[in-house]
Design an enzyme around this catalytic site. Structure first.
Site, short mmCIF file in Angstrom:
data_model
loop_
_atom_site.label_atom_id
_atom_site.label_comp_id
_atom_site.label_asym_id
_atom_site.label_seq_id
_atom_site.Cartn_x
_atom_site.Cartn_y
_atom_site.Cartn_z
N ASP A 1 42.36 43.73 40.72
CA ASP A 1 41.30 42.75 40.51
C ASP A 1 39.99 43.27 41.09
O ASP A 1 39.99 44.07 42.03
CB ASP A 1 41.66 41.42 41.17
CG ASP A 1 42.86 40.76 40.55
OD1 ASP A 1 43.20 41.10 39.41
OD2 ASP A 1 43.47 39.90 41.22
N LYS A 2 38.90 42.78 40.55
CA LYS A 2 37.57 43.21 41.01
C LYS A 2 37.43 43.13 42.52
O LYS A 2 36.95 44.07 43.16
CB LYS A 2 36.50 42.34 40.34
CG LYS A 2 35.09 42.61 40.83
CD LYS A 2 34.09 41.65 40.19
CE LYS A 2 32.69 41.87 40.76
NZ LYS A 2 31.70 40.91 40.18
#
Length: 303
Positions: free
Chosen positions: A135-136
């Site tokens: 995830d970012k």
């Protein structure tokens, strides 16, 4: 993909979205309209209602809105392992892994193409060398293949669950069990399509194993190992057992301890272990907690 009784009745486009971790429904619909998706050997429509026994085949995996090549950008990378076939990057929080709608630049792929231009030549698509994602706002280790042979071998290991991925997470509340497993299927949240949820509809199996490393007054530090790799898997599973990740704005309260600043979820991919796709050697790499997460643990009076 053969349709089972539990998947029958779904729209074709919604089913395909549920089978991918990060593709948009718009992109899937475009694929179907372009004739790149066959049902029982024939082109279909996005709204086709699937039937038990239907055979769904994807002839292309690169939607038109993602067809243009990513451009190199000289973004600094923390390379923790490198040889002629494999890279391991310690990804910083805040960096998206590959271009997608809304994130065409400043991704890990853009940075990789600047540092390793041969990637574009060996692997064609928007995700050259990418084996898995983070995830970012999750920091930590991610393995990248430097050529098509290595990528195919590593993807095979990933599908067979042979790549060990371990994470560190600080969660809300005191986890009672010293260790355990969460086995619950994950799919798109029908009410919030950008989120994932535990659901029996259009979902895929998901298993997360955890072990308590340290308990505090109001929080617990966990070591987690993924057996599968679904979108937001750890975050969704920990929320489901009543212990969301500290600082998670989507699946948790989004808050942290008073007096401690944390602008993202406390989740770090700290260890990778896999078999080298060419030499057969076992590769094990660890990355310590980044400064922002370590600072939270150092402030023990707030835990």
């Amino acid at each position: 993909m053969r349709i089972g009784a539990g998947e029958a009745g779904q729209r074709l486009d919604r089913y395909l979205v549920s089978q991918s971790d990060d593709v948009s429904r718009t992109s899937v619909q475009q694929l179907i309209v372009d004739g790149a998706v066959l049902v029982n050997g024939r082109p279909s429509k996005p709204g086709y209602a699937l039937r038990t026994g239907d055979e769904v085949q994807i002839l292309a995996s690169k939607p038109k809105d993602q067809a243009s090549a990513a451009r190199p950008q000289p973004i600094p990378l923390d390379v923790v392992y490198e040889d002629q076939d494999v890279l391991i990057i310690n990804k910083a929080a805040g960096m998206v892994v590959h271009p997608a709608p809304g994130h065409h630049e400043d991704t890990l792929v853009n940075a990789l193409l600047a540092h390793y231009p041969d990637l574009q030549e060996d692997v064609e698509n928007q995700r050259p060398g990418i084996i898995h994602r983070l995830d970012k706002d999750t920091s930590g280790l991610i393995v990248v293949a430097r050529n098509a042979t290595a990528q195919a071998a590593l993807l095979g290991q990933m599908k067979r669950h042979e790549i060990v991925k371990r994470y560190l997470a600080l969660v809300e509340g005191v986890v009672a069990l010293d260790r355990g497993s969460i086995d619950a299927p994950i799919g798109r949240n029908p009410r919030h399509r950008q989120q994932m949820a535990i659901t029996a509809t259009g979902s895929r199996e998901a298993r997360t194993h955890f072990r308590v490393l340290e308990r505090f007054a109001h929080h617990t530090l966990l070591l987690l190992e993924l057996e599968t790799g679904r979108t937001h898997q750890i975050r969704v599973h920990l929320k489901a057992i009543g212990h969301p990740i500290v600082g998670d704005p989507v699946y948790g309260s989004g808050s942290t301890m008073r007096g401690v600043t944390l602008k993202r979820q406390f989740l770090h991919a700290y260890q990778l272990k896999f078999t080298h796709p060419i030499t057969g050697a076992v590769i094990t790499v660890e990355a310590p907690l980044p400064d922002d997460l370590q600072a939270v643990l150092n402030a023990k009076t707030f835990l």
